[in-house]
Design a protein around this motif. Sequence first.
Motif, PDB file in Angstrom:
ATOM      1  N   UNK A 165       0.733  -1.102  -0.163  1.00 41.83           N
ATOM      2  CA  UNK A 165      -0.022   0.049  -0.054  1.00 41.83           C
ATOM      3  C   UNK A 165       0.819   1.214  -0.061  1.00 41.83           C
ATOM      4  N   UNK A 166       0.365   2.357  -0.547  1.00 39.97           N
ATOM      5  CA  UNK A 166       1.054   3.644  -0.681  1.00 39.97           C
ATOM      6  C   UNK A 166       0.198   4.851  -0.271  1.00 39.97           C
ATOM      7  N   UNK A 167       0.556   5.484   0.643  1.00 39.77           N
ATOM      8  CA  UNK A 167      -0.101   6.884   1.029  1.00 39.77           C
ATOM      9  C   UNK A 167       0.074   7.854  -0.044  1.00 39.77           C
ATOM     10  N   UNK A 168      -1.250   7.724  -1.009  1.00 39.28           N
ATOM     11  CA  UNK A 168      -0.975   9.107  -1.947  1.00 39.28           C
ATOM     12  C   UNK A 168      -2.434   8.989  -2.380  1.00 39.28           C
ATOM     13  N   UNK A 169      -3.132  10.226  -2.701  1.00 43.85           N
ATOM     14  CA  UNK A 169      -4.372  10.393  -3.178  1.00 43.85           C
ATOM     15  C   UNK A 169      -4.600   9.749  -4.421  1.00 43.85           C
TER      16      UNK A 169
END
Length: 337
Positions: A165-169
């Motif tokens: 997972x990646x924290x990006x909109x």
Amino acid sequence: MIDVLVAGGGPAGLAAAIRAASLGMECVVVEPRTAPVDKACGEGIMPSGVAALRALGVEVSGHPLRGIRYLEGARSAEAEFRGRTGLGVRRTALHTALHTRAVELGVRIVPDRIADVRQGHDRVAACGLTARWLIAADGLHSPVRRGLGLDGPGATVRRYGLRRHYRVTPWTEFVEVHWSRHGEAYVTPLGDGLVGVAVLSGERLAYERHLAAFPRLAAMLLGRDTGPVRGAGPLRQQARARQAGRVLLVGDAAGYVDALTGEGVALAVATARAAVDALASGRPQDYPARWDHLTRRHRLLTAGLLALARRPATARMIVPAAHRAPALFRAAVRALQ
């Protein structure tokens, strides 16, 4: 005596339990892991899967998915789903919703693992429990399938999946499939500033090395990773039959081609429901043919796309061909939705 014993408390097993309980059958699920269960998964649910979950009374929140987009270099092709949207949803959120619904309906969850199954003419026994029927929903490498001697021959070409997972909109409402000669990267918008990226390949490499094959995507995600890498494989699994006496196989345990077309959850729910409905109607012998009908289109299209993807000369033609023939690409996507 229990009506239905379910081996495995993932989406397929819980869907089977929910359907059985809704039809007034006593159902027990045997699952060794504590809810919510996470696993390597693309986390995109096709429109048919969303509809099937709602029919079970399962509502789960996530990011709407409008369709599928293929990308390679500067070229791309996209196809919107027809009439309905899919859903990008964390695997843990999906599992929580299914687990909650099952418990609401009175399904008992037993913390154990089924491997040894004993059958009689009117019952099946495992883990000290006796039931009229057993539904094996214990995953890709199903111990029940193996114990019954139903494992098919191993795949000559092995493929593996890794997810992070990646924290990006999320920047799109499409599932993006990025292609390279090494494999594919699937980007699924999950909402709340999170995207999931799953890579599929026949090469067993570290996740970062796989992602490096997609430099534009890797640059967008640099330094934004969150949580562990989860893996699964080999992906292709074959079952010699979908029924053995009083045991019915559903979901991945019944056989799996590849994650390439993203129908895992939809097919898990559909086959689980078909198995329970066959039992409820008193015609369990109808289930194998129903399974074949429900999964045929997926198996054929996925196998065909895999055959193209595994050869460099044809793999590099997939995105250009979809770009040049958008109507054909839309038809293929909608056939799977």
